[in-house]
Design an enzyme around this catalytic site. Structure first.
Site, mmCIF file in Angstrom:
data_model
loop_
_atom_site.group_PDB
_atom_site.id
_atom_site.type_symbol
_atom_site.label_atom_id
_atom_site.label_comp_id
_atom_site.label_asym_id
_atom_site.label_seq_id
_atom_site.Cartn_x
_atom_site.Cartn_y
_atom_site.Cartn_z
ATOM 1 N N CYS A 32 0.840 -1.196 0.000
ATOM 2 C CA CYS A 32 0.000 0.000 0.000
ATOM 3 C C CYS A 32 0.877 1.248 0.000
ATOM 4 O O CYS A 32 2.087 1.187 0.194
ATOM 5 C CB CYS A 32 -0.894 0.050 1.244
ATOM 6 S SG CYS A 32 -1.969 -1.381 1.476
ATOM 7 N N ASP A 414 16.860 36.521 -18.419
ATOM 8 C CA ASP A 414 15.492 36.749 -18.882
ATOM 9 C C ASP A 414 14.995 38.117 -18.417
ATOM 10 O O ASP A 414 15.006 38.427 -17.216
ATOM 11 C CB ASP A 414 14.573 35.653 -18.349
ATOM 12 C CG ASP A 414 13.165 35.761 -18.887
ATOM 13 O OD1 ASP A 414 12.923 35.294 -20.001
ATOM 14 O OD2 ASP A 414 12.301 36.339 -18.188
#
Length: 449
Positions: A32, A414
């Site tokens: 699980c 940028d």
């Protein structure tokens, strides 16, 4: 985390540890994820594994309640091993486990050792688990004949497919299909792609919308659409922890690669909580950080690389116009829209009329890709991009960030980043050193704000 710490997380049913480890129960032979609603097993009956593939290799079956095989990140538990991380991405992109070492420039022995150390199983076992759980999705979401499901998931024969499904889920393919309802007349295949919540899906759509090329990509009504040769893919939010992908039945043989492509576009492998916690220490980034931050990726890495070149020092709208013109002249018209030009088509293209640097850089990039000098997959070396005339640091970083999925790529020059953060390129580059290894997410936070 040691076994005791893992068990404490299971006791607390803390779903935030999903994908970091898997709990297996000796008495039931089922494994699980943390947070499973099933009854808590006794400590002496539990074992812990680093991946779903490792649990299955040890003879455990996936729990049908918490579906740990669908847990986000189960194929990305690479620790700090960049080579292993790239190997996992290559397997997902190609659907093959052979030839990985050669593509990555390492020996087979070294790669097997990395897989054993971090995942506990060899590469073939990881890919087998991936194929098996794709098969279950196809069984549960389509009316494809069994032989088509087996072939789409990469199984060489129906017999091996049946054996793998029975071994993995304790049920036959027919039994798995009977457990779900497929709408009468349904022709599309539906895939559920899980992620670590939260995911700011809407912010990604808002980023993609003004950059979408008509006939190739579209964003409308909360859905992202992409044209491929066989039809149109649709991606929408399916729930709190998964996206839903709808694809034509003709694309079933490519389902594994399509799932990988969508995961790349929406950055579904990321753990947003860990990233936000790290970047949140930086004061100038806090105003831009939002829950569910992801890096906007790209469906076609080559297309993204070309568009990064087209976008040098111009607006988003102008760059899109140039990409549209390039597509109309060198792309391929199909029934549903357009396909972006291939590297082979652009390698010999005469781009006179386009700004000079771009006109030379795009064919040079295309030739480098065709000749194998530059790769644009998980084995890519971002430094190789800068050897292409016309591809500078900003362009190379944008390609690495959006096309190659490099989490630490950062275009410090940028203009938008510099203006938003109030720093000159050199100052920003220096300041960003403390944001490693997730500088790409710092850039994305500003771009998506």
């Amino acid at each position: 985390m040691d076994a005791e710490a893992c068990y404490r997380a299971v006791e607390g049913r803390d779903g935030r540890f999903t994908g970091r480890f898997y709990l297996a129960v000796r008495t039931t032979r089922i494994y699980c994820r943390p947070g499973c609603p099933a009854r808590l097993p006794k400590r002496e009956n539990t074992m812990f594994f680093p991946s779903a593939a490792a649990a299955e290799a040890a003879g455990f079956r996936a729990c049908m309640r918490c579906r740990p095989d669908a847990s986000a990140g189960s194929f990305a538990q690479a620790g700090t091993a960049a080579t292993l991380s790239r190997a996992l991405r290559l397997m997902e992109e190609s659907g093959e486990a052979s030839g990985l070492a050669g593509k990555l420039g390492v020996s087979d022995r070294h790669l097997r050792r990395l897989f054993a150390q971090h995942l506990g199983v060899p590469p073939a076992a990881v890919l087998r688990t991936r194929r098996l759980h794709l098969a279950r999705q196809l069984l549960e979401s389509s009316q494809l004949p069994m032989i088509d499901v087996a072939q789409a998931a990469g199984f060489a024969s129906l017999r091996r497919f049946n054996e793998a499904v029975r071994g993995g889920f304790g049920r036959t393919p027919t039994q798995l299909r009977r457990q779900v309802h497929v709408r009468e007349g349904q022709t599309a295949i539906l895939l559920r792609l899980p992620f670590h919540p939260p995911l700011d899906f809407e912010a990604l759509l808002a980023f993609f919308a003004p950059r979408a090329l008509p006939g190739i990509e579209e964003v409308s009504g909360g859905v992202w659409r992409r044209t491929v040769r066989e039809g149109v893919l649709e991606v929408r939010r399916g729930g709190e922890a998964h996206l839903e992908v709808s694809l034509p039945a003709a694309l079933a043989p490519k389902a594994l690669r399509i799932a990988t492509g969508v995961q790349r576009v929406f950055d579904l492998r990321a753990d947003p909580e860990a990233i936000a916690a790290h970047l949140g220490r930086e004061k100038i980034l806090r105003p831009f950080l939002r829950a569910g931050l992801r890096v906007p990726g790209a469906w076609d890495p080559f297309e993204m690389a070309v568009r990064a070149i087209l976008g040098q020092q111009i607006s988003v709208s102008r760059a899109r116009v140039l990409a549209e013109q390039l597509t109309e002249k060198y792309g391929e018209r199909v029934a549903q829209g357009w396909l972006f030009p291939t590297p082979e088509r652009l390698a010999t293209a005469d781009l006179r009329g386009m700004p000079g640097v771009r006109a030379r850089a795009i064919p040079a990039l295309a030739r480098a890709v065709v000749e194998g000098e530059v790769r644009l997959d998980a084995a890519a070396d971002p430094a190789a991009l800068r050897t292409i005339p016309g591809v500078g640091e900003w362009t190379a970083q944008v390609i690495a960030l959006r096309a190659l999925g490099e989490p630490d790529a950062f275009p410090a020059a940028d203009l938008g980043l510099c203006r938003a953060l109030g720093l000159a390129p050199r100052e920003l580059a220096a300041r960003s050193e403390s944001w490693r290894p997730w500088r790409a997410y710092a850039a994305a936070a500003v771009w998506l704000a």
